[in-house]
Write a protein that holds these residues in place. Structure first.
Motif, mmCIF file in Angstrom:
data_model
loop_
_atom_site.group_PDB
_atom_site.id
_atom_site.type_symbol
_atom_site.label_atom_id
_atom_site.label_comp_id
_atom_site.label_asym_id
_atom_site.label_seq_id
_atom_site.Cartn_x
_atom_site.Cartn_y
_atom_site.Cartn_z
ATOM 1 N N ARG A 1 0.826 -1.221 0.000
ATOM 2 C CA ARG A 1 0.000 0.000 0.000
ATOM 3 C C ARG A 1 0.856 1.266 0.000
ATOM 4 O O ARG A 1 0.736 2.092 -0.913
ATOM 5 C CB ARG A 1 -0.944 0.021 1.206
ATOM 6 C CG ARG A 1 -2.114 -0.857 1.010
ATOM 7 C CD ARG A 1 -3.117 -0.829 2.130
ATOM 8 N NE ARG A 1 -4.200 -1.666 1.658
ATOM 9 C CZ ARG A 1 -5.223 -1.213 0.953
ATOM 10 N NH1 ARG A 1 -5.351 0.073 0.715
ATOM 11 N NH2 ARG A 1 -6.135 -2.044 0.503
ATOM 12 N N PRO A 2 1.753 1.415 1.012
ATOM 13 C CA PRO A 2 2.562 2.642 0.993
ATOM 14 C C PRO A 2 3.458 2.741 -0.245
ATOM 15 O O PRO A 2 3.669 3.848 -0.763
ATOM 16 C CB PRO A 2 3.400 2.555 2.278
ATOM 17 C CG PRO A 2 3.255 1.158 2.784
ATOM 18 C CD PRO A 2 1.980 0.623 2.230
ATOM 19 N N LEU A 3 3.954 1.608 -0.738
ATOM 20 C CA LEU A 3 4.815 1.673 -1.925
ATOM 21 C C LEU A 3 4.016 2.133 -3.145
ATOM 22 O O LEU A 3 4.453 3.026 -3.886
ATOM 23 C CB LEU A 3 5.482 0.316 -2.205
ATOM 24 C CG LEU A 3 6.351 0.292 -3.467
ATOM 25 C CD1 LEU A 3 7.513 1.280 -3.363
ATOM 26 C CD2 LEU A 3 6.885 -1.110 -3.766
ATOM 27 N N ALA A 4 2.834 1.532 -3.351
ATOM 28 C CA ALA A 4 2.002 1.922 -4.505
ATOM 29 C C ALA A 4 1.629 3.401 -4.407
ATOM 30 O O ALA A 4 1.683 4.135 -5.404
ATOM 31 C CB ALA A 4 0.749 1.059 -4.562
ATOM 32 N N GLU A 5 1.285 3.846 -3.202
ATOM 33 C CA GLU A 5 0.896 5.246 -3.030
ATOM 34 C C GLU A 5 2.076 6.177 -3.298
ATOM 35 O O GLU A 5 1.925 7.215 -3.942
ATOM 36 C CB GLU A 5 0.308 5.459 -1.629
ATOM 37 C CG GLU A 5 -1.148 5.002 -1.588
ATOM 38 C CD GLU A 5 -1.740 4.889 -0.183
ATOM 39 O OE1 GLU A 5 -0.987 4.978 0.817
ATOM 40 O OE2 GLU A 5 -2.965 4.700 -0.092
ATOM 41 N N ALA A 6 3.264 5.795 -2.819
ATOM 42 C CA ALA A 6 4.451 6.626 -3.063
ATOM 43 C C ALA A 6 4.765 6.669 -4.550
ATOM 44 O O ALA A 6 5.113 7.723 -5.099
ATOM 45 C CB ALA A 6 5.645 6.068 -2.286
ATOM 46 N N LEU A 7 4.625 5.529 -5.224
ATOM 47 C CA LEU A 7 4.957 5.487 -6.653
ATOM 48 C C LEU A 7 4.006 6.349 -7.476
ATOM 49 O O LEU A 7 4.446 7.124 -8.324
ATOM 50 C CB LEU A 7 4.955 4.041 -7.154
ATOM 51 C CG LEU A 7 6.170 3.200 -6.756
ATOM 52 C CD1 LEU A 7 5.961 1.734 -7.135
ATOM 53 C CD2 LEU A 7 7.457 3.730 -7.399
ATOM 54 N N VAL A 8 2.699 6.236 -7.237
ATOM 55 C CA VAL A 8 1.778 7.029 -8.078
ATOM 56 C C VAL A 8 1.791 8.512 -7.703
ATOM 57 O O VAL A 8 1.336 9.349 -8.478
ATOM 58 C CB VAL A 8 0.328 6.499 -8.117
ATOM 59 C CG1 VAL A 8 0.248 5.216 -8.917
ATOM 60 C CG2 VAL A 8 -0.260 6.309 -6.743
ATOM 61 N N ALA A 9 2.355 8.836 -6.525
ATOM 62 C CA ALA A 9 2.517 10.260 -6.172
ATOM 63 C C ALA A 9 3.690 10.870 -6.946
ATOM 64 O O ALA A 9 3.819 12.084 -7.029
ATOM 65 C CB ALA A 9 2.751 10.403 -4.668
ATOM 66 N N ASP A 10 4.537 10.014 -7.514
ATOM 67 C CA ASP A 10 5.671 10.476 -8.317
ATOM 68 C C ASP A 10 5.129 10.983 -9.657
ATOM 69 O O ASP A 10 4.368 10.285 -10.319
ATOM 70 C CB ASP A 10 6.615 9.275 -8.544
ATOM 71 C CG ASP A 10 7.945 9.681 -9.153
ATOM 72 O OD1 ASP A 10 7.939 10.382 -10.185
ATOM 73 O OD2 ASP A 10 8.988 9.294 -8.596
ATOM 74 N N PRO A 11 5.535 12.196 -10.063
ATOM 75 C CA PRO A 11 4.989 12.744 -11.319
ATOM 76 C C PRO A 11 5.294 11.883 -12.551
ATOM 77 O O PRO A 11 4.579 11.966 -13.554
ATOM 78 C CB PRO A 11 5.677 14.107 -11.465
ATOM 79 C CG PRO A 11 6.386 14.370 -10.183
ATOM 80 C CD PRO A 11 6.455 13.114 -9.374
ATOM 81 N N ALA A 12 6.310 11.034 -12.471
ATOM 82 C CA ALA A 12 6.652 10.203 -13.642
ATOM 83 C C ALA A 12 5.767 8.969 -13.758
ATOM 84 O O ALA A 12 5.769 8.296 -14.784
ATOM 85 C CB ALA A 12 8.113 9.768 -13.554
ATOM 86 N N VAL A 13 4.988 8.662 -12.711
ATOM 87 C CA VAL A 13 4.288 7.374 -12.662
ATOM 88 C C VAL A 13 2.767 7.540 -12.732
ATOM 89 O O VAL A 13 2.199 8.411 -12.072
ATOM 90 C CB VAL A 13 4.657 6.609 -11.365
ATOM 91 C CG1 VAL A 13 3.932 5.267 -11.290
ATOM 92 C CG2 VAL A 13 6.168 6.400 -11.274
ATOM 93 N N GLU A 14 2.141 6.714 -13.540
ATOM 94 C CA GLU A 14 0.669 6.648 -13.635
ATOM 95 C C GLU A 14 0.230 5.198 -13.464
ATOM 96 O O GLU A 14 0.946 4.283 -13.874
ATOM 97 C CB GLU A 14 0.186 7.124 -15.009
ATOM 98 C CG GLU A 14 0.408 8.602 -15.301
ATOM 99 C CD GLU A 14 -0.592 9.518 -14.599
ATOM 100 O OE1 GLU A 14 -1.600 9.020 -14.046
ATOM 101 O OE2 GLU A 14 -0.343 10.742 -14.619
ATOM 102 N N TRP A 15 -0.958 5.011 -12.885
ATOM 103 C CA TRP A 15 -1.567 3.668 -12.899
ATOM 104 C C TRP A 15 -1.890 3.304 -14.345
ATOM 105 O O TRP A 15 -2.400 4.140 -15.098
ATOM 106 C CB TRP A 15 -2.879 3.655 -12.116
ATOM 107 C CG TRP A 15 -2.780 3.494 -10.644
ATOM 108 C CD1 TRP A 15 -3.242 4.377 -9.710
ATOM 109 C CD2 TRP A 15 -2.258 2.372 -9.905
ATOM 110 N NE1 TRP A 15 -3.028 3.881 -8.441
ATOM 111 C CE2 TRP A 15 -2.431 2.650 -8.533
ATOM 112 C CE3 TRP A 15 -1.662 1.160 -10.273
ATOM 113 C CZ2 TRP A 15 -2.026 1.771 -7.528
ATOM 114 C CZ3 TRP A 15 -1.257 0.285 -9.263
ATOM 115 C CH2 TRP A 15 -1.433 0.595 -7.923
ATOM 116 N N ILE A 16 -1.644 2.066 -14.717
ATOM 117 C CA ILE A 16 -1.936 1.596 -16.080
ATOM 118 C C ILE A 16 -2.779 0.322 -15.982
ATOM 119 O O ILE A 16 -2.483 -0.571 -15.188
ATOM 120 C CB ILE A 16 -0.635 1.286 -16.853
ATOM 121 C CG1 ILE A 16 0.351 2.472 -16.805
ATOM 122 C CG2 ILE A 16 -0.949 0.893 -18.299
ATOM 123 C CD1 ILE A 16 -0.085 3.743 -17.464
#
Lengths: 122, 367
Positions: free
Chosen positions: B205-220
């Protein structure tokens, strides 16, 4: 006088006199996602109510668009050959699909009006 | 498809819901198909930056014990003793007829420990198959309960590093266990550099949230995953390969080392050797339709004279290539690049040309 009808299959039909302009609803384009190809009929083709008139293709899948009544195709939206995405950006405007001369406008009587359609899609 | 209520839910379902995902059924799971960005932009985002996929529907099996090498060498057409620690490889479970029961990634974690990543739809069958082969062997097969995320794209490594996950020294097709209960591999299914991370839900959970908060990353979503893998020329089991397809016809013999093909004692070895000797009547190829009309899986192919020539197994539009892309099986004599065939779509014949795979070059990080 212009009248707009909606089908359960998410087509809209704008009727002016004996001519109907047909497209898919905004709800339908959103469900389909980015369109990449629209397979339009030939002008002069004759359809019976319920025939597949157009096939719209998204990245993922192909979907049929049905003739809402009997009639003959009088025009198709050629812009869609180069710009199928117009259906996504302007489903009820520049993204119209085809026009047909209705042979029995009475066939449209069972269709929904805008309020009824909105209720159906929730 | 079955009703939504009967589908399994991903452990992070609520995150996808909050992200505005549209869900659909796939292999018994309710999966995010697209997010508000839409499949076209999601696809391009992966090629340009980085995309995060929730692939928790896929199954991981840890195989360990004194006979782990014997089991893997029996179940898969390669010699696990030749693998270095942390090395991964694409391989298969074959049936006795050399049909592909599943395509899998096997990673050697340690002397006698392996990680197997299997397809969602085949997970139960794979487990039963492995367990049957393990009878009498000193080996433990442990299906793991993990969230499984894939981060793919040229910025995947930088984004993962920014989220606090070290990826140094990990090359394409290598994997390791960075923390207890974690499995991190440099692999994926888009043709891009990227990683797959299996980890417990409370860490995910925290990893996914941190990743999608990164401007380079989008859910696909799954729709873009399909167009990405198709452009990359990668097979989808159940569609491009199945229990009725041998690695010979599927043009996947490269995944089976030559000495193992000749002398290996894996399940399906004899049938595979016979198939190699006989040659396949049809071969998997890339197909490039002329024009803009997509050619879909299931469509029949004919030659200039109208004779049956093959079948399309996967097809759609390639957002990166800007044209429709497809793959399928054609008669061996028609399999060379440039050969022109026709796809029969709704009474029309759409010209298609045999095209080398992949459609978009792979950009794996090989060090």
């Amino acid at each position: 006088m212009t009248k707009i009808y909606f089908t359960e299959d998410h087509e809209w039909i704008r009727v002016e006199g004996e001519t109907a302009t047909i497209g898919i609803t905004d709800y339908a384009q959103e469900q389909l996602g980015d369109l990449v190809f629209v397979d339009l009929p030939d002008v002069g083709a004759a359809f019976a109510k319920g025939d597949t008139a157009v096939v719209v293709e998204s990245v993922k899948a192909a979907s049929d668009v049905y003739a809402p009544a009997d009639g003959e195709v009088t025009a198709v939206n050629d812009k869609l050959s180069a710009e199928p995405g117009l259906v996504n950006t302007a489903a009820t405007g520049d993204g119209w699909l085809w026009k047909m001369k209705l042979s029995d406008a009475g066939q449209l009587d069972g269709l929904m009006n805008e309020a009824g359609y909105k209720e159906m899609i929730g | 498809m079955t009703a939504t209520e009967t589908l399994s839910r991903l452990p992070l379902h609520d995150l996808h819901e909050n992200a505005g995902a549209r869900f659909g059924g796939f292999a018994g799971w309710s999966m995010p198909i697209t997010y508000p960005l839409g499949v076209m932009k999601e696809h391009l985002h992966v090629r340009e930056k980085a995309g995060l996929f929730d692939i928790s529907h896929m199954k991981l099996f840890a195989v360990s014990g004194a006979d782990a090498l014997r089991l893997i060498g029996r179940a898969c057409p390669f010699d696990p003793a030749e693998m270095e620690t942390s090395q991964s490889r694409l391989t298969f479970f074959l049936n006795e007829e050399a049909g592909i029961l599943d395509d899998l990634i096997v990673t050697r974690l340690d002397e006698n420990r392996f990680m197997i990543v299997a397809n969602a739809g085949n997970a139960a069958g794979d487990e039963a198959h492995l367990k049957a082969l393990a009878k009498g062997l000193d080996v433990t097969i442990e299906p793991l309960d993990r969230v499984f995320l894939a981060l793919q794209g040229p910025e995947a490594e930088a984004a993962l590093n920014r989220a606090g996950i070290a990826t140094d020294g990990l090359f394409f097709m290598h994997g390791r266990e960075p923390k207890d209960g974690w499995f991190l591999s440099r692999s994926g299914y888009t043709g891009e550099d990227g990683f797959e991370i299996a980890l417990p839900e409370q860490d995910a959970r925290p990893l996914a949230e941190a990743l999608v908060a990164d401007p380079a990353v989008e859910w696909i979503g799954l729709a873009a995953r399909d167009s990405l893998r198709l452009e990359a020329g990668l097979c989808l089991h159940g569609q491009d390969i199945s229990a009725d397809t041998t690695p010979v016809a599927a043009a996947l013999l490269w995944a089976i080392p030559k000495p193992v093909r000749e002398t290996g004692a894996f399940v399906g070895a004899e049938a595979l050797r016979a198939a190699i000797a006989a040659g396949a009547a049809q071969k998997r190829v890339g197909l490039k339709p002329e024009g803009r009309q997509p050619v879909r899986g299931g469509v029949a192919l004919v030659d200039e004279a109208g004779n049956p020539a093959g079948t399309v197994t996967s097809g759609g539009f390639g957002p990166s290539t800007g044209h429709p892309v497809a793959m399928g099986y054609v008669d061996k004599g028609l399999a060379s690049a440039g050969t022109r065939l026709f796809a029969e779509i709704r009474g029309n014949r759409v010209p298609v040309a045999i095209h080398p795979l992949p459609f978009t070059p792979h950009r794996y990080f090989r060090g």
